[in-house]
Design a protein around this motif. Sequence first.
Motif, mmCIF file in Angstrom:
data_model
loop_
_atom_site.group_PDB
_atom_site.id
_atom_site.type_symbol
_atom_site.label_atom_id
_atom_site.label_comp_id
_atom_site.label_asym_id
_atom_site.label_seq_id
_atom_site.Cartn_x
_atom_site.Cartn_y
_atom_site.Cartn_z
ATOM 1 N N LEU A 1 1.004 14.160 -0.585
ATOM 2 C CA LEU A 1 0.333 15.059 -1.521
ATOM 3 C C LEU A 1 0.480 16.506 -1.067
ATOM 4 N N ASP A 2 0.806 17.401 -1.991
ATOM 5 C CA ASP A 2 0.829 18.834 -1.709
ATOM 6 C C ASP A 2 -0.628 19.306 -1.691
ATOM 7 N N GLU A 3 -1.237 19.308 -0.520
ATOM 8 C CA GLU A 3 -2.684 19.504 -0.425
ATOM 9 C C GLU A 3 -3.123 20.884 -0.896
ATOM 10 N N ALA A 4 -2.377 21.918 -0.576
ATOM 11 C CA ALA A 4 -2.791 23.267 -0.972
ATOM 12 C C ALA A 4 -2.879 23.381 -2.492
ATOM 13 N N ARG A 5 -1.857 22.922 -3.172
ATOM 14 C CA ARG A 5 -1.860 22.984 -4.636
ATOM 15 C C ARG A 5 -2.880 22.013 -5.218
ATOM 16 N N ALA A 6 -3.045 20.862 -4.582
ATOM 17 C CA ALA A 6 -4.013 19.880 -5.080
ATOM 18 C C ALA A 6 -5.437 20.416 -4.972
ATOM 19 N N ARG A 7 -5.763 21.109 -3.877
ATOM 20 C CA ARG A 7 -7.117 21.665 -3.726
ATOM 21 C C ARG A 7 -7.403 22.710 -4.796
ATOM 22 N N ALA A 8 -6.438 23.553 -5.064
ATOM 23 C CA ALA A 8 -6.640 24.567 -6.100
ATOM 24 C C ALA A 8 -6.823 23.913 -7.471
ATOM 25 N N ARG B 1 -10.436 12.043 -4.406
ATOM 26 C CA ARG B 1 -10.182 10.900 -3.523
ATOM 27 C C ARG B 1 -8.927 11.117 -2.688
ATOM 28 N N ALA B 2 -7.894 11.654 -3.306
ATOM 29 C CA ALA B 2 -6.649 11.873 -2.581
ATOM 30 C C ALA B 2 -6.825 12.886 -1.464
ATOM 31 N N LEU B 3 -7.576 13.946 -1.725
ATOM 32 C CA LEU B 3 -7.827 14.960 -0.699
ATOM 33 C C LEU B 3 -8.711 14.413 0.413
ATOM 34 N N ARG B 4 -9.725 13.643 0.029
ATOM 35 C CA ARG B 4 -10.642 13.090 1.040
ATOM 36 C C ARG B 4 -9.906 12.162 2.001
ATOM 37 N N THR B 5 -8.954 11.399 1.494
ATOM 38 C CA THR B 5 -8.251 10.418 2.310
ATOM 39 C C THR B 5 -6.935 10.935 2.878
ATOM 40 N N ARG B 6 -6.645 12.232 2.627
ATOM 41 C CA ARG B 6 -5.393 12.843 3.109
ATOM 42 C C ARG B 6 -4.193 12.003 2.677
ATOM 43 N N VAL C 1 0.844 -1.195 0.000
ATOM 44 C CA VAL C 1 0.000 0.000 0.000
ATOM 45 C C VAL C 1 0.880 1.247 0.000
ATOM 46 N N GLY C 2 1.963 1.221 0.757
ATOM 47 C CA GLY C 2 2.872 2.364 0.781
ATOM 48 C C GLY C 2 3.482 2.658 -0.576
ATOM 49 N N LYS C 3 3.834 1.623 -1.321
ATOM 50 C CA LYS C 3 4.383 1.831 -2.661
ATOM 51 C C LYS C 3 3.360 2.479 -3.587
ATOM 52 N N ILE C 4 2.109 2.025 -3.497
ATOM 53 C CA ILE C 4 1.064 2.599 -4.350
ATOM 54 C C ILE C 4 0.800 4.045 -3.961
ATOM 55 N N ARG C 5 0.714 4.315 -2.666
ATOM 56 C CA ARG C 5 0.503 5.690 -2.210
ATOM 57 C C ARG C 5 1.625 6.607 -2.657
ATOM 58 N N ASP C 6 2.848 6.149 -2.505
ATOM 59 C CA ASP C 6 3.990 6.980 -2.888
ATOM 60 C C ASP C 6 3.952 7.301 -4.384
ATOM 61 N N ALA C 7 3.645 6.286 -5.196
ATOM 62 C CA ALA C 7 3.574 6.508 -6.646
ATOM 63 C C ALA C 7 2.460 7.472 -6.990
ATOM 64 N N LEU C 8 1.305 7.329 -6.338
ATOM 65 C CA LEU C 8 0.157 8.193 -6.612
ATOM 66 C C LEU C 8 0.444 9.630 -6.189
ATOM 67 N N ALA C 9 1.015 9.820 -5.013
ATOM 68 C CA ALA C 9 1.305 11.183 -4.546
ATOM 69 C C ALA C 9 2.309 11.860 -5.465
ATOM 70 N N GLN D 1 2.895 11.171 -8.615
ATOM 71 C CA GLN D 1 2.232 11.435 -9.895
ATOM 72 C C GLN D 1 1.322 12.650 -9.803
ATOM 73 N N LEU D 2 0.467 12.697 -8.786
ATOM 74 C CA LEU D 2 -0.493 13.797 -8.692
ATOM 75 C C LEU D 2 0.200 15.135 -8.449
ATOM 76 N N ASN D 3 1.259 15.163 -7.674
ATOM 77 C CA ASN D 3 1.985 16.416 -7.481
ATOM 78 C C ASN D 3 2.523 16.944 -8.809
ATOM 79 N N LYS D 4 2.990 16.037 -9.653
ATOM 80 C CA LYS D 4 3.479 16.455 -10.971
ATOM 81 C C LYS D 4 2.316 16.881 -11.858
ATOM 82 N N ILE D 5 1.228 16.125 -11.821
ATOM 83 C CA ILE D 5 0.056 16.450 -12.637
ATOM 84 C C ILE D 5 -0.461 17.841 -12.297
#
Length: 356
Positions: free
Chosen positions: A282-289, A273-278, A224-232, A234-238
């Motif tokens: 994830l860079d939450e401030a940039r992700a929310r915007a 989903r990423a914001l809901r589950t913290r 699960v940690g590997k998947i979370r790390d990859a997702l975070a 990826q999304l920070n870059k996206i």
Amino acid sequence: MTRADFTLDEVRDALERLTANAGRELLAKRPHWGDAILCDGLLYAARVLKSDVPVEAAERWFAPKLAAGPRTSGWFWFWAAEALPALDLYLKTSDPRCLEYARAIVDFVEHSAARTPDGAFVPHPPALEVWIDVCYFTAPAIALLGRILGDAAMLEAAADQMILHRDHLIDPASGLFWHVAYVDQKSHSQCLWARGNSWFSIAAPQVIAEIEAAGETQRLAAKVGKIRDALARQLNKIVSLQDDSGLWHTVVDREDSYLEASAAAGFALALGRALRTRLPGLDEARARAAYSRALGAICAKIDARGAFTGVSQQTPPGDFAFYNSIEIGTAPFATGVCMMALSEALETGTWPTRKS
């Protein structure tokens, strides 16, 4: 509505238009490989809109399939994606035929589908290729069925597929994902395709959520940690590549490619989903915007009759000019993901500028 200060009522209105049109189209149009994803989107919308009408459309679409039994041969895209809406329909209706339909597909995928030497699913044998789309078409359904059946091995298998797809397809420099890995050649397709990246970003939190719901998080903590790390990552870059319009370019790191709507729907769903589950990392401030901009952008792409527009059509891999030449229109897979994204937003209210 390409702005961040939209209201809850505006999002609900967009979802209602989209859902009404999608339910009609699913039953009337020619079959398309994305119909299963549209069907699943209807079930998401039914829950948040508290309406049985989308469920009835999904049931009517599935009825002849349940009578005939699932297809598990031929063009992979036409049957593998049906397992997930079949399971969601089972959870909604308790119809055991839906459960058995999904079980047959998952059983074939797990035990008979072609694989790479390390176990990643291969959609087009004998070509030894790993496609980013396939992680969405397989892993969430395997995880959900595993949770329903209490099968811990299925849950781990779903996590393994996410990690294998990451390993084969990740661009180490950016954390984004290539469209296809050519395993024998030890190479990959040429471009970082936006919609392909969105399939990973949608699938990853679904798999994690099923593992958590089944109480398997501790046992599978490393995976699960590997998947979370990859997702975070990826999304920070996206988030950093989002256009001011709230959309993303179809070749996601190339501003000279056109802006496209289906990837925005996928990234909106993933960011919600990423914001809901913290999501850790994830860079939450940039992700929310970015999430707010993406929601506004996809709402603006829903026209007066309820069609989700601005969607690149079926896209095999190619060079940059090829990706940039794909026609724009509507597509059932995109409509389905858009319904999911707007339903997620309405259920959780995770964007920061909600006014009602």
